[in-house]
Motif scaffolding. Structure first.
Motif, PDB file in Angstrom:
ATOM      1  N   GLY A 111      45.008  60.657  54.185  1.00  0.00           N
ATOM      2  CA  GLY A 111      43.722  61.334  54.094  1.00  0.00           C
ATOM      3  C   GLY A 111      43.168  61.436  52.689  1.00  0.00           C
ATOM      4  N   ARG A 112      43.876  60.908  51.704  1.00  0.00           N
ATOM      5  CA  ARG A 112      43.453  61.020  50.309  1.00  0.00           C
ATOM      6  C   ARG A 112      42.852  59.712  49.799  1.00  0.00           C
ATOM      7  NH1 ARG A 112      43.238  66.172  49.610  1.00  0.00           N
ATOM      8  NH2 ARG A 112      43.068  65.777  47.366  1.00  0.00           N
ATOM      9  N   THR A 113      41.804  59.818  49.005  1.00  0.00           N
ATOM     10  CA  THR A 113      41.295  58.679  48.245  1.00  0.00           C
ATOM     11  C   THR A 113      42.115  58.622  46.962  1.00  0.00           C
ATOM     12  OG1 THR A 113      39.076  58.876  49.156  1.00  0.00           O
ATOM     13  CG2 THR A 113      39.278  57.714  47.055  1.00  0.00           C
ATOM     14  N   LEU A 114      42.579  57.430  46.629  1.00  0.00           N
ATOM     15  CA  LEU A 114      43.504  57.257  45.511  1.00  0.00           C
ATOM     16  C   LEU A 114      42.916  56.326  44.456  1.00  0.00           C
ATOM     17  CD1 LEU A 114      46.724  56.709  47.649  1.00  0.00           C
ATOM     18  CD2 LEU A 114      45.804  58.873  46.759  1.00  0.00           C
ATOM     19  N   ILE A 115      43.240  56.612  43.210  1.00  0.00           N
ATOM     20  CA  ILE A 115      42.844  55.740  42.103  1.00  0.00           C
ATOM     21  C   ILE A 115      44.114  55.150  41.505  1.00  0.00           C
ATOM     22  CG2 ILE A 115      41.696  55.570  39.858  1.00  0.00           C
ATOM     23  CD1 ILE A 115      40.189  58.160  40.595  1.00  0.00           C
ATOM     24  N   PHE A 116      44.117  53.820  41.383  1.00  0.00           N
ATOM     25  CA  PHE A 116      45.230  53.122  40.745  1.00  0.00           C
ATOM     26  C   PHE A 116      44.707  52.356  39.549  1.00  0.00           C
ATOM     27  CE2 PHE A 116      46.501  53.363  45.211  1.00  0.00           C
ATOM     28  CZ  PHE A 116      47.808  53.826  45.122  1.00  0.00           C
ATOM     29  N   VAL A 117      45.445  52.384  38.451  1.00  0.00           N
ATOM     30  CA  VAL A 117      45.208  51.448  37.347  1.00  0.00           C
ATOM     31  C   VAL A 117      46.436  50.563  37.316  1.00  0.00           C
ATOM     32  CG1 VAL A 117      44.897  51.144  34.874  1.00  0.00           C
ATOM     33  CG2 VAL A 117      43.703  52.998  36.059  1.00  0.00           C
ATOM     34  N   ILE A 118      46.183  49.253  37.386  1.00  0.00           N
ATOM     35  CA  ILE A 118      47.245  48.258  37.547  1.00  0.00           C
ATOM     36  C   ILE A 118      47.186  47.252  36.412  1.00  0.00           C
ATOM     37  CG2 ILE A 118      48.128  46.424  39.045  1.00  0.00           C
ATOM     38  CD1 ILE A 118      46.550  47.993  41.336  1.00  0.00           C
ATOM     39  N   ASP A 119      48.305  47.048  35.742  1.00  0.00           N
ATOM     40  CA  ASP A 119      48.446  45.982  34.754  1.00  0.00           C
ATOM     41  C   ASP A 119      49.225  44.862  35.432  1.00  0.00           C
ATOM     42  OD1 ASP A 119      47.259  47.630  32.910  1.00  0.00           O
ATOM     43  OD2 ASP A 119      49.010  47.823  31.611  1.00  0.00           O
ATOM     44  N   LEU A 120      48.628  43.682  35.524  1.00  0.00           N
ATOM     45  CA  LEU A 120      49.299  42.543  36.131  1.00  0.00           C
ATOM     46  C   LEU A 120      50.103  41.819  35.069  1.00  0.00           C
ATOM     47  CD1 LEU A 120      49.779  40.915  38.701  1.00  0.00           C
ATOM     48  CD2 LEU A 120      47.755  39.547  38.117  1.00  0.00           C
ATOM     49  N   LEU A 121      51.439  41.858  35.207  1.00  0.00           N
ATOM     50  CA  LEU A 121      52.348  41.284  34.220  1.00  0.00           C
ATOM     51  C   LEU A 121      52.849  39.902  34.612  1.00  0.00           C
ATOM     52  CD1 LEU A 121      54.483  44.483  33.588  1.00  0.00           C
ATOM     53  CD2 LEU A 121      52.425  43.738  32.367  1.00  0.00           C
ATOM     54  N   GLY A 122      52.882  39.624  35.921  1.00  0.00           N
ATOM     55  CA  GLY A 122      53.388  38.333  36.380  1.00  0.00           C
ATOM     56  C   GLY A 122      53.033  38.082  37.825  1.00  0.00           C
ATOM     57  N   VAL A 123      53.034  36.795  38.196  1.00  0.00           N
ATOM     58  CA  VAL A 123      52.714  36.379  39.573  1.00  0.00           C
ATOM     59  C   VAL A 123      53.707  35.295  39.975  1.00  0.00           C
ATOM     60  CG1 VAL A 123      50.995  35.202  41.007  1.00  0.00           C
ATOM     61  CG2 VAL A 123      50.242  36.839  39.309  1.00  0.00           C
ATOM     62  N   GLN A 124      54.211  35.412  41.232  1.00  0.00           N
ATOM     63  CA  GLN A 124      55.072  34.351  41.772  1.00  0.00           C
ATOM     64  C   GLN A 124      54.445  33.830  43.037  1.00  0.00           C
ATOM     65  OE1 GLN A 124      58.636  36.682  42.251  1.00  0.00           O
ATOM     66  NE2 GLN A 124      59.544  35.773  40.439  1.00  0.00           N
TER      67      GLN A 124
END
Length: 124
Positions: A111-124
């Motif tokens: 039921g909550r709206t959430l804020i995320f800050v994401i640093d993308l360090l790697g992708v596979q």
């Protein structure tokens, strides 16, 4: 908001009502490999409650990044991370239907709206 890949971000309070759709904001555009829908991503992230500003989770606090297959994450991440490039920092404002579902759904963040800050360090 801080914009340094080496430091935990600070999220500024957002005025107004919580959005009903996913809001994607690139804080810093990376120049590395691009995340795809089927990727496994290595990220540092911070999550706060939209309404209260209270932090509920942070890989920064644990001192290590996390590897996740995108397919195993909440819909807001599944929709908000593809197209992001390694080295980037992105903010996602995720409404309940793309996070942990409606209130009473059994998760403490239902039921909550959430804020995320994401640093993308790697992708596979």
């Amino acid at each position: 908001m801080t914009d340094n890949a080496q430091t935990k971000p600070e999220i500024e309070f957002i005025d107004g009502p919580a959005p009903e759709e996913l809001v994607i904001t690139d804080i810093r555009v990376g120049d590395g490999a691009e995340a795809q829908a089927g990727s496994t991503v290595n990220v540092h992230y911070l999550g706060v409650d939209f309404e209260t500003g209270e932090e509920f989770d942070s890989s920064w606090n644990r001192g290590q990044s996390i590897n996740f297959p995108l397919a195993s994450l909440v819909k807001g991440w599944q929709e908000g991370i593809p197209g992001m490039r390694v080295g980037g920092r992105r903010q996602l404002v995720v409404p309940p239907q793309l996070a942990y579902g409606p209130a009473g759904g059994g998760h403490r963040l239902s039921g909550r709206t959430l804020i995320f800050v994401i640093d993308l360090l790697g992708v596979q």
